[in-house]
Design a protein around this motif. Structure first.
Motif, PDB file in Angstrom:
ATOM      1  N   GLY A  37       0.822  -1.200   0.000  1.00 25.62           N
ATOM      2  CA  GLY A  37       0.000   0.000   0.000  1.00 25.62           C
ATOM      3  C   GLY A  37       0.860   1.256   0.000  1.00 25.62           C
ATOM      4  N   ARG A  38       0.212   2.376   0.136  1.00 25.36           N
ATOM      5  CA  ARG A  38       0.928   3.652   0.184  1.00 25.36           C
ATOM      6  C   ARG A  38       1.801   3.704   1.430  1.00 25.36           C
ATOM      7  N   PHE A  39       3.022   4.240   1.288  1.00 26.75           N
ATOM      8  CA  PHE A  39       3.905   4.345   2.441  1.00 26.75           C
ATOM      9  C   PHE A  39       3.257   5.247   3.478  1.00 26.75           C
ATOM     10  N   PRO A  40       3.230   4.814   4.736  1.00 30.37           N
ATOM     11  CA  PRO A  40       2.528   5.611   5.761  1.00 30.37           C
ATOM     12  C   PRO A  40       3.106   7.016   5.887  1.00 30.37           C
ATOM     13  N   PRO A  41       2.259   8.031   5.997  1.00 36.67           N
ATOM     14  CA  PRO A  41       2.752   9.395   6.219  1.00 36.67           C
ATOM     15  C   PRO A  41       3.406   9.491   7.596  1.00 36.67           C
ATOM     16  N   VAL A  42       4.534  10.157   7.674  1.00 36.32           N
ATOM     17  CA  VAL A  42       5.278  10.242   8.931  1.00 36.32           C
ATOM     18  C   VAL A  42       5.631  11.689   9.238  1.00 36.32           C
ATOM     19  N   GLU A  43       6.039  11.914  10.470  1.00 31.48           N
ATOM     20  CA  GLU A  43       6.497  13.226  10.903  1.00 31.48           C
ATOM     21  C   GLU A  43       7.499  13.044  12.032  1.00 31.48           C
ATOM     22  N   GLY A  44       8.293  14.082  12.284  1.00 28.48           N
ATOM     23  CA  GLY A  44       9.232  14.036  13.395  1.00 28.48           C
ATOM     24  C   GLY A  44       8.542  14.400  14.699  1.00 28.48           C
ATOM     25  N   TYR A  45       8.915  13.709  15.755  1.00 36.39           N
ATOM     26  CA  TYR A  45       8.357  14.007  17.081  1.00 36.39           C
ATOM     27  C   TYR A  45       9.500  14.150  18.080  1.00 36.39           C
ATOM     28  N   PRO A  46       9.509  15.207  18.846  1.00 38.06           N
ATOM     29  CA  PRO A  46       8.547  16.317  18.865  1.00 38.06           C
ATOM     30  C   PRO A  46       8.813  17.305  17.730  1.00 38.06           C
ATOM     31  N   ASP A  47       7.744  18.003  17.291  1.00 35.02           N
ATOM     32  CA  ASP A  47       7.901  19.005  16.235  1.00 35.02           C
ATOM     33  C   ASP A  47       8.327  20.338  16.842  1.00 35.02           C
ATOM     34  N   SER A  48       8.551  21.330  15.962  1.00 34.61           N
ATOM     35  CA  SER A  48       9.056  22.624  16.434  1.00 34.61           C
ATOM     36  C   SER A  48       8.079  23.325  17.368  1.00 34.61           C
ATOM     37  N   GLN A  49       6.772  23.158  17.120  1.00 34.14           N
ATOM     38  CA  GLN A  49       5.780  23.795  17.992  1.00 34.14           C
ATOM     39  C   GLN A  49       5.848  23.222  19.399  1.00 34.14           C
ATOM     40  N   LEU A  50       5.933  21.905  19.487  1.00 38.68           N
ATOM     41  CA  LEU A  50       6.010  21.261  20.799  1.00 38.68           C
ATOM     42  C   LEU A  50       7.317  21.601  21.500  1.00 38.68           C
ATOM     43  N   LEU A  51       8.391  21.709  20.728  1.00 41.53           N
ATOM     44  CA  LEU A  51       9.675  22.105  21.307  1.00 41.53           C
ATOM     45  C   LEU A  51       9.595  23.497  21.914  1.00 41.53           C
ATOM     46  N   GLY A  52       8.871  24.398  21.211  1.00 39.39           N
ATOM     47  CA  GLY A  52       8.701  25.749  21.732  1.00 39.39           C
ATOM     48  C   GLY A  52       7.954  25.749  23.054  1.00 39.39           C
ATOM     49  N   GLU A  53       6.922  24.888  23.138  1.00 35.99           N
ATOM     50  CA  GLU A  53       6.162  24.800  24.390  1.00 35.99           C
ATOM     51  C   GLU A  53       7.026  24.244  25.508  1.00 35.99           C
ATOM     52  N   TRP A  54       7.847  23.247  25.188  1.00 39.74           N
ATOM     53  CA  TRP A  54       8.728  22.676  26.207  1.00 39.74           C
ATOM     54  C   TRP A  54       9.758  23.689  26.680  1.00 39.74           C
TER      55      TRP A  54
END
Length: 201
Positions: A37-54
């Motif tokens: 099937g289609r390769f699963p969509p992925v993302e980096g964790y944590p993202d820049s928004q979450l890093l800013g909150e941390w």
């Protein structure tokens, strides 16, 4: 064309008559074909928004995540959970004019499991299916008719010897029919070329 270029992780059928065509370059003995099937969509964790909150929570102190960032699947992404559940396999010899329907084959039940079919059993031939061109025509799907394919086998011996004299690489062309926008809806083929190391083994 932009519809196809946007899907770099797979091929997606845009209408019920569309198919994915593979040019093996020479007549070959194809022993197995496979799909995913289609390769699963992925993302980096944590993202820049979450890093800013941390960073805010840490009162301005920089947050070091070099050893703690992961690639994770995005289950809410529109491209999630797309695969072909059934497809028709067609083949043609080099110089041949007509396409032969080989079989209607079971596709996938998820995005990442490779489902293979042994053409030696399907064609009742110990050497496999002898052809140069293959077509994959989706018949049923989950989400969207998205697929990745694999083609396995051996080149015909005389062609292998001739090919290795000229180059150590072998060109495989993927031909995708693109519907035109004019009234008669004629199709033309866009060529996508993939170079791979050639081995007769």
């Amino acid at each position: 064309l932009s519809h196809y270029v946007s899907h770099l992780d797979c091929w997606i059928q845009d209408d019920p008559t569309s198919f994915l065509e593979v040019d093996l370059g020479i007549n070959c003995y194809v022993t197995q074909v496979s799909t995913l099937g289609r390769f699963p969509p992925v993302e980096g964790y944590p993202d820049s928004q979450l890093l800013g909150e941390w960073t805010k929570e840490a009162k301005g102190a920089p947050v070091d995540i070099k050893c703690g960032q992961w690639t994770i699947v995005k289950p809410r992404d529109p491209a999630y959970a797309q695969w072909v559940t059934k497809y028709e396999l067609q083949a043609r010899l080099q110089g041949g004019r007509g396409w032969e329907t080989i079989a209607t084959l079971k596709g996938n039940h998820d995005m990442t499991t490779e489902v293979a079919h042994d053409l030696r059993h399907i064609c009742h031939n110990s050497t496999g299916l002898y052809c140069r061109y293959l077509r994959f025509l989706p018949l049923a799907f989950h989400g969207k008719p998205a697929m990745r394919i694999g083609v396995y086998g051996d080149g015909a011996q005389q062609n292998v010897e001739a090919s290795t004299k000229h180059s150590s690489e072998h060109c495989i062309r993927y031909l995708v029919p693109v519907p035109l926008t004019n009234r008669n809806r004629r199709r033309h083929l866009r060529q996508f070329v993939s170079w791979r190391n050639f081995s007769p083994d």
